[in-house]
Motif scaffolding. Structure first.
Motif, PDB file in Angstrom:
ATOM      1  N   SER A  36       2.877   7.537  -2.506  1.00 56.02           N
ATOM      2  CA  SER A  36       1.940   8.608  -2.121  1.00 56.02           C
ATOM      3  C   SER A  36       2.539   9.997  -2.388  1.00 56.02           C
ATOM      4  O   SER A  36       1.843  10.993  -2.281  1.00 56.02           O
ATOM      5  N   TRP A  37       3.825  10.055  -2.702  1.00 57.56           N
ATOM      6  CA  TRP A  37       4.438  11.359  -2.962  1.00 57.56           C
ATOM      7  C   TRP A  37       4.126  11.799  -4.400  1.00 57.56           C
ATOM      8  O   TRP A  37       3.810  10.959  -5.252  1.00 57.56           O
ATOM      9  N   GLY A  43       7.323   9.805  -6.507  1.00 55.54           N
ATOM     10  CA  GLY A  43       6.103   9.088  -6.172  1.00 55.54           C
ATOM     11  C   GLY A  43       5.179   8.947  -7.359  1.00 55.54           C
ATOM     12  O   GLY A  43       5.591   9.137  -8.515  1.00 55.54           O
ATOM     13  N   LYS A  44       3.913   8.606  -7.071  1.00 56.91           N
ATOM     14  CA  LYS A  44       2.918   8.450  -8.126  1.00 56.91           C
ATOM     15  C   LYS A  44       1.647   9.222  -7.804  1.00 56.91           C
ATOM     16  O   LYS A  44       0.605   9.001  -8.425  1.00 56.91           O
ATOM     17  N   GLY A  45       1.697  10.053  -6.770  1.00 58.96           N
ATOM     18  CA  GLY A  45       0.520  10.847  -6.422  1.00 58.96           C
ATOM     19  C   GLY A  45      -0.646  10.014  -5.922  1.00 58.96           C
ATOM     20  O   GLY A  45      -1.800  10.436  -6.001  1.00 58.96           O
ATOM     21  N   LEU A  46      -0.359   8.822  -5.365  1.00 60.55           N
ATOM     22  CA  LEU A  46      -1.445   7.950  -4.862  1.00 60.55           C
ATOM     23  C   LEU A  46      -1.804   8.339  -3.425  1.00 60.55           C
ATOM     24  O   LEU A  46      -1.046   9.044  -2.757  1.00 60.55           O
ATOM     25  N   PRO A  47      -2.954   7.855  -2.913  1.00 64.87           N
ATOM     26  CA  PRO A  47      -3.288   8.147  -1.514  1.00 64.87           C
ATOM     27  C   PRO A  47      -2.270   7.519  -0.547  1.00 64.87           C
ATOM     28  O   PRO A  47      -1.560   6.580  -0.926  1.00 64.87           O
ATOM     29  N   ALA A  48      -2.280   8.033   0.702  1.00 63.09           N
ATOM     30  CA  ALA A  48      -1.265   7.609   1.687  1.00 63.09           C
ATOM     31  C   ALA A  48      -1.277   6.098   1.931  1.00 63.09           C
ATOM     32  O   ALA A  48      -0.221   5.494   2.177  1.00 63.09           O
ATOM     33  N   ILE A  76      10.571  17.549   4.675  1.00 67.81           N
ATOM     34  CA  ILE A  76      11.204  18.231   3.535  1.00 67.81           C
ATOM     35  C   ILE A  76      10.225  18.308   2.373  1.00 67.81           C
ATOM     36  O   ILE A  76      10.097  19.337   1.707  1.00 67.81           O
ATOM     37  N   LEU A  77       9.515  17.191   2.146  1.00 69.75           N
ATOM     38  CA  LEU A  77       8.551  17.183   1.040  1.00 69.75           C
ATOM     39  C   LEU A  77       7.517  18.298   1.219  1.00 69.75           C
ATOM     40  O   LEU A  77       7.210  19.040   0.286  1.00 69.75           O
ATOM     41  N   GLU A  78       6.997  18.425   2.448  1.00 74.14           N
ATOM     42  CA  GLU A  78       5.923  19.397   2.672  1.00 74.14           C
ATOM     43  C   GLU A  78       6.421  20.839   2.675  1.00 74.14           C
ATOM     44  O   GLU A  78       5.763  21.730   2.157  1.00 74.14           O
TER      45      GLU A  78
END
Ligand SMILES: Cc1cc2nc3c(=O)[nH]c(=O)nc-3n(C[C@H](O)[C@H](O)[C@H](O)COP(=O)(O)OP(=O)(O)OC[C@H]3O[C@@H](n4cnc5c(N)ncnc54)[C@H](O)[C@@H]3O)c2cc1C
Length: 406
Positions: A36-37, A43-48, A76-78
């Motif tokens: 989801s990241w 990540g792969k930009g997928l939904p949570a 940290i990501l956000e």
């Protein structure tokens, strides 16, 4: 479709002879560590919802799944900034660096923004002084998510900064606390001229409250901590290392199932002790099991909200209150079944549930405290869901230095 993609990738890449670190690096590089990241951050930009689905599929293929990103990862990501993401996200996801949460203080728990641990910039380093408490796993952490006051002239919530504190240094003293259930998962942490590099700030200086809220929101997700399962994983060095790692890190959580009241043991407890024919016991068990089922649905609603990328609304607080209620009712029913013998602890020969009941009774109170107390959940519901007036705060807007001295 997603599961088929995961299966194909695992078939082509998993090798049980790999070292755990090497396997996790592969997962990271391919974007399957936290799908989801964003792609830039492993990540792969997928939904949570994809995180759980992918983790489950990796396991079904007989491979070791990833370490959950915990509380530090999403914060940290956000909030970044990028150099912080670059420094900390990879070792967090490979399991090379373990974090603990340094939020609560002796006089700042529910009122977390009232914290007084102070960080002062001195050249290229922040120098930190103060005390934290109730810090789970601080004794084996490499890094601490530290909130500290950096501006006493700003109002309460505005002068706080969120740091990545290196734990293994002379200025950080970790002292274990012994709990009434005889476990020791918390610590006091004393900070005396502890040092943090100038760029070890998560988010922005004096704006740490926003980042702290992200951590707290994620904390609710981890309240019903799943126990790691390694059934069906291909044997090899990666599995051995993952099992050893989980055994060590889950030691402190050994009593968490008892904290939730052990609803799963109630019916059998009544049967084996011959109390299952008692009308009052039966009524109380029925009440417990139905409350537990309803609480489960509320938790599912909160999870479903998160899975589609929405922060849970009232269902987050209602779900947490429901879990406290279930834990208390379970403790009550177990006690009703066992009678005064429930107080027998440890290896006393006739201690009910082989001594587990005493652990349940001394662990359940923690359920209504961890992650925000019952009263705080009610305040949140009153103010944010029901639109009741906010609690009066006579110090609102005052520099915190003056508010403290009033
Ligand atoms: C299992 C567990 C794990 C924890 N892990 C960590 C950790 O890793 N890191 C960390 O920093 N902390 C951790 N904590 C600490 C936890 O966050 C605090 O205990 C919690 O926030 C409550 O703070 P407090 O203990 O200071 O109680 P207080 O805030 O002093 O509250 C005392 C009582 O007053 C009530 N109260 C307080 N304010 C209000 C109000 N405004 N309205 C109505 N009632 C109010 C509370 O509900 C409570 O009943 C953990 C706690 C537990 C139980």
């Amino acid at each position: 479709m997603l599961c088929a993609e995961v299966r194909d990738w695992v078939r082509a890449n998993w090798d049980p002879r790999l070292e755990l670190r090497a396997w996790r690096e592969r997962l990271l590089e391919a974007g399957w560590a936290v799908p989801s990241w964003p792609t830039r951050w492993f990540g792969k930009g997928l939904p949570a919802w994809a995180d759980d689905v992918v983790r489950g599929e990796i396991r079904r293929c007989g491979a070791v799944a990833t370490v959950p990103a915990g509380l530090a990862g999403p914060t940290i990501l956000e909030h970044g900034p990028d150099h912080v993401r670059e420094r900390f996200l990879r070792p967090l996801l490979t399991g090379d660096e373990v974090w603990c949460q340094l939020f609560s203080e002796p006089a700042a728990g529910s009122d977390l923004a009232g914290l007084t641990t102070t960080a002062v910039l001195d050249g290229d380093e922040w120098v930190v002084n103060g005390q934290k408490v109730w810090n789970t796993s601080a004794h084996h952490a490499d890094l601490g998510m530290l909130v500290a006051r950096t501006n006493w002239d700003a109002p309460k919530h505005h002068g706080i900064t969120y740091f990545a504190l290196p734990m293994r240094q002379p200025g950080v003293e970790v002292r274990p606390l012994r709990q009434m259930n005889d476990h020791s998962s918390f610590n006091e942490v004393f900070l005396t001229d502890a040092r943090i590099p100038r760029d070890g700030v998560i988010g922005e200086v004096d704006r740490g409250w926003t980042a702290a809220l992200t951590t707290l929101a994620n904390e609710r997700k981890f309240l019903s901590m799943a126990r790691a399962s390694f059934d069906g994983i291909d044997p090899g060095p990666a599995l051995d290392a993952a099992m050893a790692e989980a055994a060590e890190s889950l030691k402190v959580y050994a009593w968490y199932p008892q904290r939730a009241g052990r609803v799963d043991l109630v019916a059998e407890h009544a049967r084996t002790s011959g109390r299952n024919a008692d009308a009052t016991v039966r009524q109380e068990i029925a009440k417990l099991l139905s409350t537990n089922a309803i609480a489960g649905w509320t938790t599912e609603r909160a999870k479903a909200a998160l899975a589609v990328g929405r922060q849970p609304g009232p269902e987050g607080s209602i779900g947490k209150l429901a879990l406290s209620e279930v834990a208390r009712q379970a403790a009550k029913v177990h006690s009703l079944i066992a009678g005064a013998g429930g107080m027998l602890a440890g290896d006393a020969p006739d201690a009910p549930l082989a001594g587990l009941l005493a652990e349940i009774l001394t662990s359940v109170p923690a359920q209504s405290i961890a992650g925000g107390t019952d009263e705080i959940q009610r305040n949140i519901l009153g103010e944010r869901a029901l639109g009741l007036p906010r609690e009066p705060d006579p110090n609102k807007g005052l520099p915190y230095r003056d508010a403290r001295n009033r």
